[in-house]
Enzyme design. Structure first.
Site, PDB file in Angstrom:
ATOM      1  N   TYR A   1     -12.524  -1.752  -3.498  1.00 54.84           N
ATOM      2  CA  TYR A   1     -12.911  -1.989  -2.151  1.00 54.84           C
ATOM      3  C   TYR A   1     -14.391  -1.999  -2.457  1.00 54.84           C
ATOM      4  O   TYR A   1     -15.049  -1.389  -1.188  1.00 54.84           O
ATOM      5  CB  TYR A   1     -12.149  -1.021  -1.539  1.00 54.84           C
ATOM      6  CG  TYR A   1     -10.878  -1.240  -1.033  1.00 54.84           C
ATOM      7  CD1 TYR A   1     -10.666  -2.544  -0.137  1.00 54.84           C
ATOM      8  CD2 TYR A   1      -9.745  -0.520  -1.403  1.00 54.84           C
ATOM      9  CE1 TYR A   1      -9.330  -2.768   0.159  1.00 54.84           C
ATOM     10  CE2 TYR A   1      -8.377  -1.120  -0.858  1.00 54.84           C
ATOM     11  CZ  TYR A   1      -8.422  -2.109  -0.158  1.00 54.84           C
ATOM     12  OH  TYR A   1      -7.133  -2.259   0.182  1.00 54.84           O
TER      13      TYR A   1
ATOM     14  N   LYS B   1       0.968  -1.114  -0.005  1.00 54.40           N
ATOM     15  CA  LYS B   1       0.040  -0.152   0.010  1.00 54.40           C
ATOM     16  C   LYS B   1       0.916   1.231  -0.051  1.00 54.40           C
ATOM     17  O   LYS B   1       2.056   1.092   0.255  1.00 54.40           O
ATOM     18  CB  LYS B   1      -0.757   0.120   1.244  1.00 54.40           C
ATOM     19  CG  LYS B   1      -2.073  -1.182   1.371  1.00 54.40           C
ATOM     20  CD  LYS B   1      -2.909  -1.183   2.545  1.00 54.40           C
ATOM     21  CE  LYS B   1      -4.002  -2.409   2.179  1.00 54.40           C
ATOM     22  NZ  LYS B   1      -4.928  -2.306   3.556  1.00 54.40           N
TER      23      LYS B   1
ATOM     24  N   ASN C   1      -1.933  -0.396   7.041  1.00 53.42           N
ATOM     25  CA  ASN C   1      -1.405  -1.466   7.724  1.00 53.42           C
ATOM     26  C   ASN C   1      -0.620  -2.178   6.313  1.00 53.42           C
ATOM     27  O   ASN C   1      -0.554  -3.218   6.487  1.00 53.42           O
ATOM     28  CB  ASN C   1      -2.540  -2.449   8.052  1.00 53.42           C
ATOM     29  CG  ASN C   1      -3.571  -2.691   6.815  1.00 53.42           C
ATOM     30  OD1 ASN C   1      -3.583  -2.278   5.708  1.00 53.42           O
ATOM     31  ND2 ASN C   1      -4.828  -3.319   7.361  1.00 53.42           N
TER      32      ASN C   1
ATOM     33  N   HIS D   1      -1.822  -5.702   1.401  1.00 56.56           N
ATOM     34  CA  HIS D   1      -3.399  -5.974   1.090  1.00 56.56           C
ATOM     35  C   HIS D   1      -3.066  -7.511   0.639  1.00 56.56           C
ATOM     36  O   HIS D   1      -2.048  -7.898   0.013  1.00 56.56           O
ATOM     37  CB  HIS D   1      -4.084  -5.166   0.008  1.00 56.56           C
ATOM     38  CG  HIS D   1      -5.207  -6.112  -0.659  1.00 56.56           C
ATOM     39  ND1 HIS D   1      -6.375  -5.807  -0.079  1.00 56.56           N
ATOM     40  CD2 HIS D   1      -5.302  -6.965  -1.497  1.00 56.56           C
ATOM     41  CE1 HIS D   1      -7.220  -6.852  -0.732  1.00 56.56           C
ATOM     42  NE2 HIS D   1      -6.630  -7.171  -1.611  1.00 56.56           N
TER      43      HIS D   1
ATOM     44  N   GLU E   1      -9.496 -10.273  -8.170  1.00 62.49           N
ATOM     45  CA  GLU E   1      -8.374  -9.245  -7.896  1.00 62.49           C
ATOM     46  C   GLU E   1      -7.213  -9.411  -8.606  1.00 62.49           C
ATOM     47  O   GLU E   1      -6.432  -8.225  -9.084  1.00 62.49           O
ATOM     48  CB  GLU E   1      -8.068  -9.043  -6.291  1.00 62.49           C
ATOM     49  CG  GLU E   1      -9.139  -8.802  -5.387  1.00 62.49           C
ATOM     50  CD  GLU E   1      -8.840  -8.896  -4.204  1.00 62.49           C
ATOM     51  OE1 GLU E   1      -9.769  -8.141  -3.011  1.00 62.49           O
ATOM     52  OE2 GLU E   1      -7.748  -9.248  -3.497  1.00 62.49           O
TER      53      GLU E   1
HETATM   54  O1  CDP Z   1      -7.156  -6.030   4.377  1.00 59.13           O
HETATM   55  P1  CDP Z   1      -8.153  -6.971   5.268  1.00 59.13           P
HETATM   56  O2  CDP Z   1      -8.807  -8.036   4.414  1.00 59.13           O
HETATM   57  O3  CDP Z   1      -7.419  -7.652   6.371  1.00 59.13           O
HETATM   58  O4  CDP Z   1      -9.505  -6.223   6.063  1.00 59.13           O
HETATM   59  P2  CDP Z   1     -10.687  -5.675   5.341  1.00 59.13           P
HETATM   60  O5  CDP Z   1     -11.679  -6.000   6.401  1.00 59.13           O
HETATM   61  O6  CDP Z   1     -10.773  -6.167   4.119  1.00 59.13           O
HETATM   62  O7  CDP Z   1     -10.568  -4.138   5.001  1.00 59.13           O
HETATM   63  C1  CDP Z   1      -9.704  -3.639   3.901  1.00 59.13           C
HETATM   64  C2  CDP Z   1      -8.956  -2.578   4.387  1.00 59.13           C
HETATM   65  O8  CDP Z   1      -9.825  -1.508   4.828  1.00 59.13           O
HETATM   66  C3  CDP Z   1      -7.855  -2.725   5.501  1.00 59.13           C
HETATM   67  O9  CDP Z   1      -6.792  -3.380   4.961  1.00 59.13           O
HETATM   68  C4  CDP Z   1      -7.671  -1.510   6.043  1.00 59.13           C
HETATM   69  O10 CDP Z   1      -6.648  -0.773   5.291  1.00 59.13           O
HETATM   70  C5  CDP Z   1      -9.030  -0.659   5.975  1.00 59.13           C
HETATM   71  N1  CDP Z   1      -9.787  -0.676   7.307  1.00 59.13           N
HETATM   72  C6  CDP Z   1      -9.828   0.683   7.989  1.00 59.13           C
HETATM   73  O11 CDP Z   1      -9.304   1.446   7.697  1.00 59.13           O
HETATM   74  N2  CDP Z   1     -10.779   0.410   9.251  1.00 59.13           N
HETATM   75  C7  CDP Z   1     -11.500  -0.530   9.525  1.00 59.13           C
HETATM   76  N3  CDP Z   1     -11.972  -0.631  10.670  1.00 59.13           N
HETATM   77  C8  CDP Z   1     -11.272  -1.810   8.832  1.00 59.13           C
HETATM   78  C9  CDP Z   1     -10.307  -2.008   7.483  1.00 59.13           C
HETATM   79 MG    MG Z   2     -10.186  -7.942   2.872  1.00 59.25          MG
END
Ligand code: CDP
Ligand code: MG
Length: 140
Positions: A49, A9, A112, A115, A126
């Site tokens: 997203y 990212k 974080n 991805h 994807e």
């Molecule tokens: O990336 P991952 O699949 O672990 O998590 P996700 O639930 O699919 O969320 C996508 C991305 O959204 C995360 O990797 C974070 O960068 C962001 N996110 C966030 O900003 N705040 C949250 N409460 C959850 C996710």
């Molecule tokens: Mg995800």
């Protein structure tokens, strides 16, 4: 032997963590079958997203993901989807296991660093979002 999508990212690219992250990927046995650096438009980030549309973090996530260049990668090898998720660690760096990329380098639940696709279907869509078939190295 499915491929998965990995992204470094904007925070990871900006902080020059790409080399360290790619080393971890290769050391883990995953194979980099495709790689490019690019910057997402707002429309592309919204589409990528789309599953999170309507959630409270959606608009700031789109803003963050378009804030600078990203590195997108096709990762292959045995159990690549699970292996890459494991190596990344939990979404929230504070909750991620030690020695995971997010634990080591993540600075917030949003920033974080990486991805990864969350299952076979998302991996397929994807990867296709960023790569044509002929841009991906074949499995050996
Ligand atoms: O990336 P991952 O699949 O672990 O998590 P996700 O639930 O699919 O969320 C996508 C991305 O959204 C995360 O990797 C974070 O960068 C962001 N996110 C966030 O900003 N705040 C949250 N409460 C959850 C996710
Ligand atoms: Mg995800």
């Amino acid at each position: 032997m499915a491929n998965t999508l990995g992204i470094i990212k904007p925070d990871g690219v900006r902080r020059k963590l790409a080399g360290k992250i790619i080393s971890k990927i290769e050391d883990s046995g995953l194979v980099v079958r495709g790689i490019k650096i690019l910057r997402l438009s707002k429309g592309q980030a919204e589409k990528f997203y789309a599953v999170h549309e309507g959630k409270p973090f959606y608009s700031t996530l789109v803003e963050f993901m378009t804030s600078g260049p990203i590195i997108v990668m096709v990762l292959g090898g045995h159990g690549s989807i699970e292996k890459w998720r494991e190596l990344m660690g939990a979404t929230d760096p504070a909750k991620a296991k030690y020695n995971t990329i997010r634990r080591e380098y993540g600075t917030s639940i949003e920033k974080n660093v990486v991805h990864g696709s969350d299952g076979p279907e998302t991996a397929k869509t994807e990867v296709a979002f960023f790569f044509r078939e002929d841009e991906i190295l074949p499995k050996e």
